[in-house]
Design an enzyme around this catalytic site. Structure first.
Site, PDB file in Angstrom:
ATOM      1  N   GLU A 163      -0.006  -1.736  -0.176  1.00 54.74           N
ATOM      2  CA  GLU A 163       0.970  -1.120   0.740  1.00 54.74           C
ATOM      3  C   GLU A 163       0.700  -1.709   2.125  1.00 54.74           C
ATOM      4  OE1 GLU A 163       0.347   3.072   1.501  1.00 54.74           O
ATOM      5  OE2 GLU A 163       2.354   3.366   2.330  1.00 54.74           O
ATOM      6  N   HIS A 192       6.099   8.252  -8.155  1.00 54.00           N
ATOM      7  CA  HIS A 192       5.294   8.164  -6.925  1.00 54.00           C
ATOM      8  C   HIS A 192       5.809   9.203  -5.936  1.00 54.00           C
ATOM      9  CE1 HIS A 192       3.204   5.269  -3.829  1.00 54.00           C
ATOM     10  NE2 HIS A 192       3.144   6.530  -3.424  1.00 54.00           N
TER      11      HIS A 192
END
Ligand code: HPA
Ligand code: ZN
Length: 322
Positions: free
Chosen positions: A195, A16
């Site tokens: 998130e 990521h």
């Protein structure tokens, strides 16, 4: 001490990392000068001081502004080469790198300039790397479909597709058709979810988009049923500790849920997200989390193992690391 050396020296994969988020202020200024772009900041220090974020959107505004200095293929090459060299120093052996073509094509930079610069640096780089093309979720699905079409001449350079940018209000199901098309093309599928967005976005990323990993995913703990499913399916989460604190997903590192995720049997990994903006690369993320949380060398090795098991590597490459 010993734990720090273990963290620094263990081989790991980064899953990521937004390559535009690896653009350091010094390189932003150097590229601005090279390209004759004027910046609204008088100095590297002034730019760095603007990196005071309150949430995801406040970060994205400055991240897209920073990317405006990228114009030529060599700019994309230099940015990527700098990241790969830095990651290698942290004993990252393999990276699956996000890039945001729409951030650049919207400014008139050709798709091929972007992908060729990044890809060529990966070919020349010190570690193994592959590319994941992200669609900007604040834009329309039709624009994502057009971007997927533009990428087809470069199909061999792209491993998969992802979904990033402003999460809340842009649920995964908005991109159902483009992910189905990408799946049919044999592209690997990931998406940012959970998130800032709710657990329902993680569920629709899985059920509607058919993603193979969840980027971030830290809000999954709000739904015990979802956690049970993620454990059962051994669905990896690409967690980014410094990012989560800088963007106030958690107030302080001591409140981060990384240890809890591991205790529940989730396949969590540690990653840097946008290292130039959030205060650190791979090992900085490990050390910040391990300094603030009750994590030991066993957890460090588990996280490294998870990074390779969750990587889109062939079985023989994985076995070499696991
Ligand atoms: N979330 C969403 N979009 C992003 C991020 C992130 O953490 N980093 C770069 N683009
Ligand atoms: Zn991200």
């Amino acid at each position: 001490e010993q734990l720090r050396r273990t963290i620094e020296q263990m081989p790991k994969a980064e899953l990521h990392i937004h390559i535009e988020g690896s653009l350091e202020p010094e390189l932003i200024f150097a590229l601005a000068q090279r390209n004759g772009v004027s910046l609204p900041y008088p100095s590297v220090e002034a730019l760095r001081q603007a990196y005071a974020f309150t949430d995801l959107q406040s970060f994205l505004d400055i991240y897209y502004a920073g990317a405006s200095v990228l114009l030529a293929e060599q700019d994309f090459y230099d940015m990527t080469a700098a990241y790969l060299a830095r990651a290698a120093r942290d004993n990252v052996r393999h990276a699956e790198i996000f890039f945001d073509p729409q951030t650049h094509t919207a400014r008139g930079v050709p798709f091929e300039t972007v992908v060729n610069g990044i890809w060529r640096a990966c070919q020349d780089g010190p570690i193994s790397a592959s590319l994941i093309m992200c669609f900007l979720r604040h834009l329309s699905e039709d624009e994502a479909l057009a971007t997927l079409d533009e990428s087809l001449p470069h199909r061999d350079k792209i491993l998969g597709v992802g979904l990033d940018s402003s999460e809340v209000g842009h649920p995964p199901e908005k991109f159902a058709r483009v992910f189905e098309r990408a799946r049919q093309l044999g592209l690997r599928l990931v998406a940012h979810a959970g998130e800032e967005g709710p657990p329902a976005y993680i569920e629709s990323a899985l059920d509607v988009l058919n993603v193979e990993r969840i980027d971030h995913g830290v809000r999954c703990l709000e739904s015990p049923e979802l956690v049970e499913r993620l454990v059962r399916e051994q669905m990896a989460l690409t967690v980014c500790p410094l990012s989560n604190v800088k963007l106030r997903v958690f107030d302080v590192m001591g409140s981060h849920n990384l240890r809890t995720l591991l205790d529940k049997g989730l396949v969590a990994t540690v990653n840097s997200d946008d290292p130039a903006y959030f205060g650190g690369y791979m090992n900085d993320n490990f050390i910040a989390a391990f300094d603030a949380l009750p994590l030991d060398a066993t957890h460090a090795r588990q996280l490294a193992r998870n990074s390779f098991s969750a990587a889109f590597l062939g079985p023989e490459q994985k076995r070499a690391y696991l």
